[in-house]
Scaffold this motif. Sequence first.
Motif, short mmCIF file in Angstrom:
data_model
loop_
_atom_site.label_atom_id
_atom_site.label_comp_id
_atom_site.label_asym_id
_atom_site.label_seq_id
_atom_site.Cartn_x
_atom_site.Cartn_y
_atom_site.Cartn_z
N ASN A 1 -22.36 -32.47 -21.73
CA ASN A 1 -22.28 -33.21 -22.99
C ASN A 1 -22.61 -34.69 -22.76
OD1 ASN A 1 -21.95 -33.52 -25.76
ND2 ASN A 1 -19.75 -33.90 -25.60
N GLN A 2 -23.64 -34.94 -21.95
CA GLN A 2 -24.13 -36.28 -21.72
C GLN A 2 -25.61 -36.34 -22.07
OE1 GLN A 2 -23.16 -38.16 -18.02
NE2 GLN A 2 -21.16 -37.15 -17.84
N ALA A 3 -26.07 -37.53 -22.40
CA ALA A 3 -27.46 -37.67 -22.84
C ALA A 3 -28.05 -38.96 -22.29
CB ALA A 3 -27.54 -37.65 -24.36
N PHE A 4 -29.36 -38.92 -22.16
CA PHE A 4 -30.12 -40.11 -21.78
C PHE A 4 -31.24 -40.28 -22.80
CE2 PHE A 4 -33.30 -42.63 -19.65
CZ PHE A 4 -32.57 -43.53 -18.91
N VAL A 5 -31.32 -41.47 -23.37
CA VAL A 5 -32.31 -41.76 -24.41
C VAL A 5 -33.27 -42.81 -23.90
CG1 VAL A 5 -32.68 -42.60 -26.75
CG2 VAL A 5 -30.71 -41.17 -26.26
#
Length: 418
Positions: free
Chosen positions: A250-254
């Motif tokens: 549940n982690q993201a990189f934008v």
Amino acid sequence: MNDFPGYDETHEQTMRLYARSLPEDHRRRYAALEALKIGYGGIAYVARVLGMSRRTLYTGIQELESMGEGDPQDPQRPSGEAHRVRRPGGGRPPLIERQPEVNATLTDVLDAQTAGSPTDPRVRWTDLNPMRLTQALLEHGIRVSRNTAATWLEHWGFRPRALRKELITGVVDPVERDAQFRHIAALRRLARMKGAPVFSVDTKKKELLGRLHRRGRGYGTAAQAVYDHDFRHLATGRLIPHGVYDVRLNQAFVTLGTSRETSAFVCDAIALAWETHFAPLYPNATELLLLFDCGGANAARSLRFKEDLIALSQRVGLRLRIAHYPPYTSKWNPIEHRLFCHIEQAWSGLILETPESALKAVETTRTQTGLKVAARLLDKTYELGRKCSESFRSMKDRFIRHDARVQPCNDVALRSTL
């Protein structure tokens, strides 16, 4: 002459509070009792304090006087029934009941202005609205209000309804589409068993920079001024937000690009996400499972995208497992409803004047379920119209292994070395 000066403000507030707690008939009798207690001038005073009309107080006085006519041990409510506030049968009957010919005229007007679906008898629509219906009925000598016309339209099933995007423009086999979803679910289970990362990848809609209006509201002591029109020439630039979402952590990189959305940009954004954020979280990873939409810069049949993916595999030193969602199902990609919706809320009501301001808002994106977002700017120029090299066409099968043709989009596995 009555010299009653009136109650103090605290007592008047208590009177209003108590009156609001009573049902309608009790409230007017209480007001009448207060007026009679005061005497001369009491009706005007109580009507002003409680916000009632004098006619209501006169009605309450009449009800108090009539209560002694029955059994004083069991006084009745004015309605005649213990569970009713008002007497039954009050009010005028509807116009259609008083004038049956109105119903026939209304039917004729609606039939003349109504169309319907040739395949579904439940779907009908009309170009009438309450105002136009009142004008059409007025031409037949029937005068009604817009509220009445709106009630009649709703009675016939016509309500304000928005168009719904449901029709598919292409040819989709639901059996094949379901098989592709099951195939993706199996790949995710297999990756989980291996401990391999599962990344949902997509590009969010482009955002214009500048003092332009954005939907939503934010806290402030006063409203901020933006341009009264959102013309493109007023923008100082644009952003291409690309996201890589880790389904398990549940982690993201934008990545916020400032040039164009191309396959090279997509692969550079994935590489940036892996090298700066996800690689330390998966030190023993040998393979990545990437979930893409079927079209766009990462189209399933794009050889240029596959060539860039092989370069990406060589860059990160990992085997890439690619799975595309079927056509017209991009909203099922987890990144859509687990990341992009929260970024949109973070940007809600903000003025995105510079890439840095947009980046700062993205980095503050959090949810109560534990979503964490990291972000970087990618200020690199990408060119459109780049073609796949001829050498890659001749040797692509040495790098790519296709799955069985589960859906019109083939899933592939890519390796970085021959």
